[in-house]
Design a protein around this motif. Structure first.
Motif, PDB file in Angstrom:
ATOM      1  N   LYS A  85       0.834  -1.209   0.000  1.00 41.29           N
ATOM      2  CA  LYS A  85       0.000   0.000   0.000  1.00 41.29           C
ATOM      3  C   LYS A  85       0.870   1.261   0.000  1.00 41.29           C
ATOM      4  O   LYS A  85       0.542   2.249  -0.665  1.00 41.29           O
ATOM      5  CB  LYS A  85      -0.922  -0.007   1.218  1.00 41.29           C
ATOM      6  N   LEU A  86       1.979   1.245   0.738  1.00 38.80           N
ATOM      7  CA  LEU A  86       2.875   2.404   0.805  1.00 38.80           C
ATOM      8  C   LEU A  86       3.421   2.767  -0.565  1.00 38.80           C
ATOM      9  O   LEU A  86       3.584   3.956  -0.877  1.00 38.80           O
ATOM     10  CB  LEU A  86       4.026   2.122   1.778  1.00 38.80           C
ATOM     11  N   SER A  87       3.681   1.782  -1.396  1.00 37.62           N
ATOM     12  CA  SER A  87       4.253   2.057  -2.715  1.00 37.62           C
ATOM     13  C   SER A  87       3.363   2.986  -3.536  1.00 37.62           C
ATOM     14  O   SER A  87       3.860   3.805  -4.312  1.00 37.62           O
ATOM     15  CB  SER A  87       4.531   0.759  -3.474  1.00 37.62           C
ATOM     16  N   ASP A  88       2.054   2.898  -3.367  1.00 43.84           N
ATOM     17  CA  ASP A  88       1.148   3.813  -4.068  1.00 43.84           C
ATOM     18  C   ASP A  88       1.380   5.257  -3.627  1.00 43.84           C
ATOM     19  O   ASP A  88       1.396   6.172  -4.450  1.00 43.84           O
ATOM     20  CB  ASP A  88      -0.315   3.443  -3.825  1.00 43.84           C
ATOM     21  N   TYR A  89       1.567   5.470  -2.337  1.00 40.60           N
ATOM     22  CA  TYR A  89       1.790   6.821  -1.809  1.00 40.60           C
ATOM     23  C   TYR A  89       3.156   7.367  -2.206  1.00 40.60           C
ATOM     24  O   TYR A  89       3.349   8.573  -2.277  1.00 40.60           O
ATOM     25  CB  TYR A  89       1.641   6.832  -0.281  1.00 40.60           C
ATOM     26  N   LEU A  90       4.096   6.461  -2.466  1.00 42.42           N
ATOM     27  CA  LEU A  90       5.437   6.886  -2.853  1.00 42.42           C
ATOM     28  C   LEU A  90       5.565   7.105  -4.355  1.00 42.42           C
ATOM     29  O   LEU A  90       6.598   7.552  -4.836  1.00 42.42           O
ATOM     30  CB  LEU A  90       6.475   5.866  -2.374  1.00 42.42           C
ATOM     31  N   GLY A  91       4.515   6.765  -5.105  1.00 39.43           N
ATOM     32  CA  GLY A  91       4.487   7.061  -6.527  1.00 39.43           C
ATOM     33  C   GLY A  91       4.937   5.945  -7.454  1.00 39.43           C
ATOM     34  O   GLY A  91       5.114   6.166  -8.643  1.00 39.43           O
ATOM     35  N   PHE A  92       5.123   4.746  -6.927  1.00 42.72           N
ATOM     36  CA  PHE A  92       5.524   3.629  -7.802  1.00 42.72           C
ATOM     37  C   PHE A  92       4.726   2.377  -7.469  1.00 42.72           C
ATOM     38  O   PHE A  92       5.252   1.289  -7.327  1.00 42.72           O
ATOM     39  CB  PHE A  92       7.028   3.350  -7.726  1.00 42.72           C
ATOM     40  N   GLY A  93       3.437   2.533  -7.387  1.00 41.74           N
ATOM     41  CA  GLY A  93       2.549   1.429  -7.025  1.00 41.74           C
ATOM     42  C   GLY A  93       2.956   0.103  -7.639  1.00 41.74           C
ATOM     43  O   GLY A  93       3.394   0.029  -8.780  1.00 41.74           O
ATOM     44  N   MET A  94       2.807  -0.935  -6.876  1.00 34.07           N
ATOM     45  CA  MET A  94       3.286  -2.250  -7.259  1.00 34.07           C
ATOM     46  C   MET A  94       2.232  -3.129  -7.905  1.00 34.07           C
ATOM     47  O   MET A  94       2.571  -4.176  -8.456  1.00 34.07           O
ATOM     48  CB  MET A  94       3.802  -2.973  -6.010  1.00 34.07           C
ATOM     49  N   ALA A  95       0.982  -2.759  -7.869  1.00 37.38           N
ATOM     50  CA  ALA A  95      -0.109  -3.650  -8.272  1.00 37.38           C
ATOM     51  C   ALA A  95       0.084  -4.270  -9.651  1.00 37.38           C
ATOM     52  O   ALA A  95      -0.166  -5.452  -9.836  1.00 37.38           O
ATOM     53  CB  ALA A  95      -1.434  -2.912  -8.202  1.00 37.38           C
ATOM     54  N   ASP A  96       0.536  -3.500 -10.605  1.00 39.90           N
ATOM     55  CA  ASP A  96       0.689  -4.017 -11.964  1.00 39.90           C
ATOM     56  C   ASP A  96       2.128  -4.377 -12.310  1.00 39.90           C
ATOM     57  O   ASP A  96       2.409  -4.805 -13.420  1.00 39.90           O
ATOM     58  CB  ASP A  96       0.188  -2.976 -12.976  1.00 39.90           C
ATOM     59  N   SER A  97       3.022  -4.214 -11.359  1.00 40.10           N
ATOM     60  CA  SER A  97       4.445  -4.332 -11.669  1.00 40.10           C
ATOM     61  C   SER A  97       5.097  -5.622 -11.208  1.00 40.10           C
ATOM     62  O   SER A  97       6.172  -5.954 -11.676  1.00 40.10           O
ATOM     63  CB  SER A  97       5.201  -3.161 -11.047  1.00 40.10           C
TER      64      SER A  97
END
Length: 121
Positions: free
Chosen positions: A50-62
């Motif tokens: 969830k933090l990765s979204d706030y940091l600007g490099f969301g992981m969901a699709d990566s």
């Protein structure tokens, strides 16, 4: 778990500007962790995801190396009652930390991982 989260946040958050959404996310996450009496073993994985979204490099699709059940868990609210096996937890953490290393300059090694792994066997 809290020591691990603190180390991650120290490595990730460099700015000193006001960011209410990030602050609120961290605040609410810590209170969610504090409220959990059991089933907290995967909390740190959900937090990093969830933090990765706030940091600007969301992981969901990566991250294609994670299986569907792991991705469902990581996308779920903290209250979801589902646990990964110890080996899945370690593998997922390794992949997530590697992902962070590629997106955050100077991320380096996370020293608290060994303690976390020992506690959450």
């Amino acid at each position: 778990i809290a020591v691990f989260l603190a180390e991650i946040l120290y490595k990730c958050i460099k700015e000193q500007e006001n960011c209410s959404p990030l602050f609120n996310f961290i605040h609410d996450s810590i209170f969610s962790l504090d409220a959990k009496k059991d089933q907290f073993e995967d909390f740190h994985l959900q937090f990093l995801f969830k933090l990765s979204d706030y940091l600007g490099f969301g992981m969901a699709d990566s991250i294609s190396v994670l299986n569907d059940s792991t991705l469902r868990l990581l996308n779920a609210p903290y209250q979801k009652e589902h646990r990964l096996s110890g080996s899945d937890r370690r593998d997922t953490l390794k992949h997530i930390v590697d992902f962070y290393k590629t997106h955050i300059d100077g991320f380096g090694e996370v020293k608290s991982i060994s303690v976390l792994s020992e506690v959450l066997q």
